[in-house]
Design a protein around this motif. Structure first.
Motif, PDB file in Angstrom:
ATOM      1  N   GLU A   1      32.791  -2.659  -5.782  1.00 19.89           N
ATOM      2  CA  GLU A   1      32.495  -2.152  -7.120  1.00 19.89           C
ATOM      3  C   GLU A   1      31.461  -3.029  -7.812  1.00 19.89           C
ATOM      4  N   MET A   2      31.550  -4.328  -7.593  1.00 26.62           N
ATOM      5  CA  MET A   2      30.571  -5.246  -8.179  1.00 26.62           C
ATOM      6  C   MET A   2      29.190  -4.966  -7.590  1.00 26.62           C
TER       7      MET A   2
ATOM      8  N   LYS B   1      28.094  -2.113  -6.442  1.00 24.82           N
ATOM      9  CA  LYS B   1      27.616  -0.855  -7.027  1.00 24.82           C
ATOM     10  C   LYS B   1      27.077  -1.079  -8.440  1.00 24.82           C
ATOM     11  N   THR B   2      27.786  -1.880  -9.214  1.00 26.52           N
ATOM     12  CA  THR B   2      27.372  -2.149 -10.594  1.00 26.52           C
ATOM     13  C   THR B   2      26.045  -2.894 -10.631  1.00 26.52           C
TER      14      THR B   2
ATOM     15  N   ARG C   1      22.289  -1.574 -11.813  1.00 26.98           N
ATOM     16  CA  ARG C   1      21.531  -2.282 -12.851  1.00 26.98           C
ATOM     17  C   ARG C   1      20.135  -2.654 -12.333  1.00 26.98           C
TER      18      ARG C   1
ATOM     19  N   PRO D   1      22.634   5.175 -10.246  1.00 26.50           N
ATOM     20  CA  PRO D   1      24.000   4.916  -9.763  1.00 26.50           C
ATOM     21  C   PRO D   1      24.103   4.989  -8.239  1.00 26.50           C
TER      22      PRO D   1
END
Length: 83
Positions: free
Chosen positions: A9-10, A12-13, A17, A22
């Motif tokens: 998840e990190m 992906k985030t 950014r 996304p």
């Protein structure tokens, strides 16, 4: 808390950014070369992960990375080693 899932998840985030879009369907098996992220952006993603987590991934380790799971494993190994 599942560290592998959190690292995914990190990723992906941070990738969203850096690349300004996304990455909802990224899995550990996703090949980095197939995500449409150029090598400079990959380096930025790794750099942001290093900064956020207080680790350093040697450049020579980066050439071994094929999948997002490989990157998450490197991060996990560095966290376990204390940075």
């Amino acid at each position: 808390m599942n560290q592998k899932r959190d690292l995914l998840e990190m990723f992906k985030t941070v990738a969203a950014r850096v690349d300004k879009r996304p990455f909802p369907n990224v899995t550990p098996a996703s090949k980095i070369s197939e995500l449409g992220i150029d090598s400079l952006s990959v380096m930025q993603i790794v750099g942001e992960l290093e900064t956020e987590l207080g680790i350093v991934i040697p450049d020579e380790d980066l050439v071994e990375l094929t999948t997002v799971g490989d990157l998450c494993k490197k991060v996990e190994d560095r966290l376990a080693a204390g940075g």
